[in-house]
Design an enzyme around this catalytic site. Structure first.
Site, PDB file in Angstrom:
ATOM      1  N   ASP A 286      52.688  73.333  51.459  1.00 10.97           N
ATOM      2  CA  ASP A 286      52.530  74.637  50.898  1.00 10.97           C
ATOM      3  C   ASP A 286      53.724  75.536  50.046  1.00 10.97           C
ATOM      4  OD1 ASP A 286      54.190  75.955  52.713  1.00 10.97           O
ATOM      5  OD2 ASP A 286      52.690  75.832  54.232  1.00 10.97           O
TER       6      ASP A 286
ATOM      7  N   LYS B 126      49.169  78.666  49.491  1.00 11.40           N
ATOM      8  CA  LYS B 126      49.361  79.481  50.775  1.00 11.40           C
ATOM      9  C   LYS B 126      50.715  80.281  50.791  1.00 11.40           C
ATOM     10  CE  LYS B 126      48.192  78.431  55.014  1.00 11.40           C
ATOM     11  NZ  LYS B 126      47.113  79.573  54.816  1.00 11.40           N
TER      12      LYS B 126
ATOM     13  N   MET C  86      55.992  88.408  56.490  1.00  9.00           N
ATOM     14  CA  MET C  86      54.880  88.487  55.573  1.00  9.00           C
ATOM     15  C   MET C  86      54.445  89.954  55.465  1.00  9.00           C
ATOM     16  SD  MET C  86      52.700  85.384  56.583  1.00  9.00           S
ATOM     17  CE  MET C  86      52.527  85.574  58.290  1.00  9.00           C
TER      18      MET C  86
END
Length: 500
Positions: A36, A58, A172
């Site tokens: 990813d 991702k 995130m």
């Protein structure tokens, strides 16, 4: 039919030095690598060229492939009998959806292993001088996903988080920074509570913004931040300036590309990393032994007639001794010859074979080697020179002018390499690479072949010798040459370039 297997491997936060030994071992044996966007370039550079690559993207809301499809890919590749490595940024089980990827494998009876990775929630604060726990400030740390599904409210109990009085790490969460800070303040957190946003930790693009929960969003907007980044909230953030260590390293904040022959370990890269650089090791050339070594084998039959054997590369040494063994001979057959090597690297490989070198030039290039050896010749000496097919002809010319009888025997070809995972041309054009290190003229040519740029004036080149520098000059690079043709001198040159 061979039974396949899946390894979920955590690649860590970015710095390849934080990639685990077991992760590297598993990766080197992979037949398929599913990776990813958060996997560090240093780790990607270690993916074997024989492995089939599947990019699943991702990053935040930008997914190349939906999670359900990733799960299916892992299953299908394993069912084909492949050794599949699912390479994931950070740790597979910390908001990495590793558990979801195992469900389908478990149902279908596919064997798997988990290789934990160093998580950014601990490592990135550490690289910024922030201990996530400290007995004077807190006794707990809490890791929370800051990602919120589109159109939905946060499912976070901010009041409970505030009541822990511990360090809070949000992964995130940059897109929702304002909402996170608001949620904490609404839940009763002191507006003066120290908080930080840490950008691209453990890499050359590392940056931190330290403020308070009340002012963090405003400060981030003012200073600017790029993702990926994490949010840290807690009293420990005030230690960042005092404990910050990474930025004090001489090459901190610099991204250096080291070109080298494929398969050859790089002490240059190790020394640069020790000084704080983010190092990309990319082979720009690959050496391929010639299939027909009959000329070298014939030379072995009369090896006792040679007064000198001259080696111009570690590869030349290795092929020479491999063929010597096949000819049922060993180092005793070389007893009548003196040995010359182009530099310390080649001499080291010879020493590992039990041979002490008789001659090394002060400057490590073919012309200097020829001049140093010519002084030793009286005329008529037989000289064996096993090396690359396209070798420096000045070396042979100098020796012949001095009366040497040179057997210039090609033993391998040099082939240019290009990474399928890392686009160096884009890195150069976007000014992401601060310096490129070249240890031979052939690595310069390999670099040019693999990048195919129209303009190399943006490339800052640190070169180990005059021939290497001349090759880089030919392409218009900004060139610098080390004082001595040694790895230590070359590394110090990179430090000087940064501080110029």
């Amino acid at each position: 039919m061979k039974k396949g297997k899946v390894w979920l491997v955590g690649a860590g936060p970015g710095d390849i030095g934080l990639f685990t030994l077991k992760g590297m071992e598993v990766l080197q044996q992979a037949e398929v690598v599913v990776y990813d966007s958060l996997v560090g370039q240093g780790v990607l550079a270690k993916v074997p060229t024989t492995a089939r690559l599947i990019d699943v993207g991702k990053r935040a809301d930008k997914h190349t492939m939906p999670q359900e499809q990733i799960n299916q890919v892992l299953l299908e590749e394993a069912q084909k009998g492949q050794r599949v490595v699912r390479l994931k940024g950070g740790d597979p089980f910390l908001f990495g959806r590793g558990g979801e990827e195992l469900e389908l494998l478990t149902v279908n009876g596919i064997p798997y292993e988990i290789v934990p990775g160093v998580t950014s929630s601990i490592a990135v604060p550490a690289y910024n001088g922030i201990p996530v726990t400290h007995r004077d400030f807190c006794s707990s740390v809490h890791i929370i996903t800051g990602h919120r599904r589109a159109g939905k409210e946060y499912d976070i109990d901010f009041k409970a988080l505030v009541n822990t009085k511990g360090t809070l790490v949000f992964l995130m969460g940059i897109a929702a920074l304002s909402d996170i800070c608001f949620g904490l303040l609404e839940a009763g957190m002191d507006p003066a509570m120290p908080a930080a946003v840490l950008q691209k930790g453990t890499t050359a693009d590392q940056k931190r913004v330290v403020a308070t929960v009340a002012t963090l969003k405003e400060e981030v907007d003012r200073q600017g931040i790029e993702t990926p980044a994490i949010i840290v909230v807690g009293k420990v953030c005030r230690l960042a300036d005092e404990f910050g260590w990474y930025e004090k390293l001489p090459l901190a904040g610099w991204k250096v590309l080291v070109t080298r022959p494929k398969g050859r370990s790089s002490r240059t890269a190790e020394e640069l990393r020790r000084r704080g650089a983010e190092v990309l090791e990319l082979p720009s050339i690959r050496t391929v032994p010639l299939e027909d070594q009959s000329t070298l084998v014939h030379a072995f039959e009369e090896i006792s007639s040679y007064q000198w054997i001259v080696f111009t590369s570690p590869t030349g040494v290795e092929i020479f001794f491999d063929e010597l063994k096949k000819a049922h001979k060993d180092i005793r057959s070389l007893a009548g010859a003196q040995i010359a090597a182009i530099g310390q690297g080649t001499a080291k490989v010879l020493e590992d074979r039990g041979i002490l070198v008789d001659l090394i030039p002060e400057v490590y290039d073919g012309e200097s080697l020829g001049e140093a050896l010519a002084v030793k010749l009286h005329g008529g000496e037989k000289i064996l020179l096993p090396r690359a097919r396209k070798g420096n002809q000045k070396l042979v010319k100098i020796l012949k002018e001095q009366g040497g009888q040179v057997s210039d025997i090609p033993t391998y070809d040099t082939v240019y390499e290009k990474s399928s995972l890392i686009h160096i041309d884009r890195e150069i054009e976007s000014d992401s690479i601060d310096c490129v290190v070249f240890t031979s003229a052939s690595t310069v040519k390999g670099f040019v072949e693999s990048t195919g740029l129209l303009d190399y004036s943006k490339v800052t080149a640190a070169c180990i010798g005059k021939q290497t520098k001349a090759a880089a000059d030919d392409y218009g690079m900004q060139t610098y040459m080390s004082e001595k043709a040694t790895i230590d001198s070359l590394v110090e040159l990179v430090v000087k370039i940064k501080n110029r």
